[in-house]
Design a protein around this motif. Structure first.
Motif, mmCIF file in Angstrom:
data_model
loop_
_atom_site.group_PDB
_atom_site.id
_atom_site.type_symbol
_atom_site.label_atom_id
_atom_site.label_comp_id
_atom_site.label_asym_id
_atom_site.label_seq_id
_atom_site.Cartn_x
_atom_site.Cartn_y
_atom_site.Cartn_z
ATOM 1 N N VAL A 152 0.833 -1.205 0.000
ATOM 2 C CA VAL A 152 0.000 0.000 0.000
ATOM 3 C C VAL A 152 0.866 1.253 0.000
ATOM 4 C CG1 VAL A 152 -1.800 1.285 1.205
ATOM 5 C CG2 VAL A 152 -1.862 -1.221 1.187
ATOM 6 N N ILE A 153 1.761 1.344 0.972
ATOM 7 C CA ILE A 153 2.561 2.568 1.111
ATOM 8 C C ILE A 153 3.696 2.583 0.081
ATOM 9 C CG2 ILE A 153 3.842 4.022 2.728
ATOM 10 C CD1 ILE A 153 2.518 2.471 5.005
ATOM 11 N N GLY A 154 4.242 1.391 -0.227
ATOM 12 C CA GLY A 154 5.200 1.321 -1.326
ATOM 13 C C GLY A 154 6.661 1.336 -0.925
ATOM 14 N N PHE A 155 7.036 2.072 0.086
ATOM 15 C CA PHE A 155 8.469 2.157 0.394
ATOM 16 C C PHE A 155 8.846 1.462 1.693
ATOM 17 C CE2 PHE A 155 6.410 6.027 1.909
ATOM 18 C CZ PHE A 155 6.835 6.101 3.223
ATOM 19 N N MET A 156 7.880 1.172 2.560
ATOM 20 C CA MET A 156 8.185 0.431 3.783
ATOM 21 C C MET A 156 8.442 -1.032 3.432
ATOM 22 S SD MET A 156 7.926 2.146 6.726
ATOM 23 C CE MET A 156 7.238 1.057 7.982
ATOM 24 N N PRO A 157 9.426 -1.667 4.076
ATOM 25 C CA PRO A 157 9.624 -3.094 3.805
ATOM 26 C C PRO A 157 8.462 -3.937 4.336
ATOM 27 C CG PRO A 157 11.089 -2.345 5.550
ATOM 28 C CD PRO A 157 10.381 -1.122 5.030
ATOM 29 N N TRP A 158 8.234 -5.063 3.700
ATOM 30 C CA TRP A 158 7.051 -5.878 3.960
ATOM 31 C C TRP A 158 7.442 -7.344 3.937
ATOM 32 C CZ3 TRP A 158 2.508 -4.183 5.597
ATOM 33 C CH2 TRP A 158 1.373 -4.985 5.475
ATOM 34 N N ASN A 159 6.841 -8.151 4.810
ATOM 35 C CA ASN A 159 7.145 -9.582 4.864
ATOM 36 C C ASN A 159 5.849 -10.394 4.828
ATOM 37 O OD1 ASN A 159 8.339 -11.795 7.527
ATOM 38 N ND2 ASN A 159 8.319 -12.155 5.339
ATOM 39 N N VAL A 160 5.793 -11.342 3.915
ATOM 40 C CA VAL A 160 4.684 -12.299 3.865
ATOM 41 C C VAL A 160 5.251 -13.664 4.222
ATOM 42 C CG1 VAL A 160 2.937 -13.393 2.415
ATOM 43 C CG2 VAL A 160 3.547 -11.007 2.029
ATOM 44 N N GLU A 161 4.617 -14.348 5.173
ATOM 45 C CA GLU A 161 5.027 -15.711 5.518
ATOM 46 C C GLU A 161 3.851 -16.651 5.352
ATOM 47 O OE1 GLU A 161 7.993 -16.794 6.048
ATOM 48 O OE2 GLU A 161 9.006 -14.854 6.233
ATOM 49 N N LEU A 162 4.143 -17.828 4.834
ATOM 50 C CA LEU A 162 3.121 -18.834 4.563
ATOM 51 C C LEU A 162 3.572 -20.159 5.170
ATOM 52 C CD1 LEU A 162 0.707 -19.918 2.718
ATOM 53 C CD2 LEU A 162 2.463 -20.289 1.006
ATOM 54 N N VAL A 163 2.670 -20.829 5.892
ATOM 55 C CA VAL A 163 2.939 -22.195 6.338
ATOM 56 C C VAL A 163 1.831 -23.068 5.755
ATOM 57 C CG1 VAL A 163 3.210 -23.769 8.285
ATOM 58 C CG2 VAL A 163 4.064 -21.429 8.470
ATOM 59 N N ILE A 164 2.224 -24.030 4.931
ATOM 60 C CA ILE A 164 1.232 -24.846 4.229
ATOM 61 C C ILE A 164 1.142 -26.230 4.865
ATOM 62 C CG2 ILE A 164 2.809 -25.825 2.508
ATOM 63 C CD1 ILE A 164 0.601 -25.356 0.421
ATOM 64 N N TRP A 165 -0.079 -26.764 4.918
ATOM 65 C CA TRP A 165 -0.365 -28.076 5.479
ATOM 66 C C TRP A 165 -0.969 -28.914 4.364
ATOM 67 C CZ3 TRP A 165 0.075 -30.165 10.450
ATOM 68 C CH2 TRP A 165 -0.691 -31.312 10.733
ATOM 69 N N VAL A 166 -0.342 -30.037 4.038
ATOM 70 C CA VAL A 166 -0.842 -30.905 2.967
ATOM 71 C C VAL A 166 -1.220 -32.251 3.563
ATOM 72 C CG1 VAL A 166 -0.325 -31.992 0.750
ATOM 73 C CG2 VAL A 166 0.653 -29.750 1.291
ATOM 74 N N ASP A 167 -2.476 -32.656 3.358
ATOM 75 C CA ASP A 167 -2.992 -33.911 3.907
ATOM 76 C C ASP A 167 -3.504 -34.765 2.752
ATOM 77 O OD1 ASP A 167 -4.500 -35.953 4.974
ATOM 78 O OD2 ASP A 167 -5.373 -34.736 6.571
ATOM 79 N N ASP A 168 -2.721 -35.777 2.353
ATOM 80 C CA ASP A 168 -3.118 -36.628 1.238
ATOM 81 C C ASP A 168 -4.153 -37.667 1.648
ATOM 82 O OD1 ASP A 168 -1.805 -35.406 -0.773
ATOM 83 O OD2 ASP A 168 -0.160 -36.856 -0.932
#
Ligand SMILES: [Zn+2]
Ligand SMILES: [Zn+2]
Length: 298
Positions: A105-121
């Motif tokens: 949104v702001i454009g110049f502030m650093p940003w972090n996205v973290e994802l934890v995925i769960w896979v159940d076959d």
């Protein structure tokens, strides 16, 4: 079928699906992410996390650009989880992946996205815990000056947060990673300066999980988000992971009542059977500000 009570599932655990109690799940990581993921999953789900090592996850891409990340965040996380399942022979896998960039949104502030995925076959489902915020030290500097470099290092939380140094720019293959004390940093700076054609060295924050405690905190938050989703059973089929899958725009403008892009409802969806339910977001105002209205503020 017992009635679905979301509050109980989230808060008290009485509605938590027992499906994962005592089950073993494979976690593929080589950057010590188990330190934050394992305790959160084991406490929240009653499962046993089996650490899978001996596979170079950098093959799926590195933050320091030697190996580009070809797919999306989700695709890379899924590949890691599936690789862990193959190596361990388990039908359950978990893995994590992150990304850094400017604030969307702001454009110049650093940003972090973290994802934890769960896979159940076994159940045939996939659930994702996520966090996205500006709590990150993601940054870089180009300099010929040790004082400037040491000020930068203090600003980004060195030496608890490690640094990476290169002689000539972000893509220089000559690199020293994981610098974690002042002596090592000074040595790497002198080395890079001597090697540098331009006379200015490139320094950046090391974003690998084990080298970055702030990132570890965000990975833990993503694991907690995953657990809270897995603890919500589907009201139709009882599979875990009944969680917000989207938002419906259309909250009316406070002045003229025109539907705006603001959400009017959340859609919860089952990752297994696809059952959906609409819910009003908790604590959301009934009306949207006129500033976002396509009629009042086109
Ligand atoms: Zn379902
Ligand atoms: Zn309006």
């Amino acid at each position: 079928m017992e009635p679905y009570v979301e509050g109980a599932a989230r808060a008290g655990g009485r509605g938590a699906p027992p499906v994962y109690a005592g089950r073993t799940v494979a976690l593929l990581t080589q950057h010590r992410k188990e330190l934050v993921i394992t305790p959160v999953l084991e406490a929240g789900l009653g499962c046993v996390v089996e650490l899978v090592t001996g596979f170079d996850t950098d093959r799926f891409g590195t933050f320091t650009r030697e190996i580009p990340r070809p797919g999306t965040l989700v695709e890379t996380a899924r590949k890691k989880a599936r690789q862990g399942m193959v190596l361990s022979g388990l039908p359950l896998g978990v893995a994590s992946e992150g990304a850094f960039g400017p604030d969307p949104v702001i454009g110049f502030m650093p940003w972090n996205v973290e994802l934890v995925i769960w896979v159940d076959d076994a159940l045939g489902l996939e659930v994702m815990g996520t966090v996205a915020n500006s709590r990150t030290n993601f940054d870089h500097l180009v300099t010929a000056d040790w004082d400037e470099l040491s000020a930068f290092a203090r600003k980004v939380g060195f030496p608890d947060h490690h640094l990476v140094v290169r002689p000539d720019g972000a893509d220089d293959p000559r690199v020293r990673k994981g610098l974690s004390d002042w002596e090592a940093l000074e040595g790497a700076f002198a080395w890079a300066l001597a090697q540098s054609a331009g006379g200015r060295v490139f320094v950046e924050t090391d974003m690998r999980a084990h080298a970055n405690p702030t990132r570890m905190t965000n990975i833990r938050a993503a694991a907690e988000d995953l657990v809270s989703k897995l603890r919500c059973p589907c009201p139709a089929c009882r599979a875990p992971g009944f969680a917000v899958a989207g938002r419906v725009p259309g909250r009316p403008c406070e002045l003229c009542g025109t539907p705006t892009p603001e959400p009017v409802a959340e859609v919860h969806r089952c990752p297994r059977c696809g059952h959906e339910q609409r819910a009003e977001p908790d604590g959301a105002p009934a009306r949207a500000p006129a500033a976002v209205c396509p009629f009042c503020n086109p």
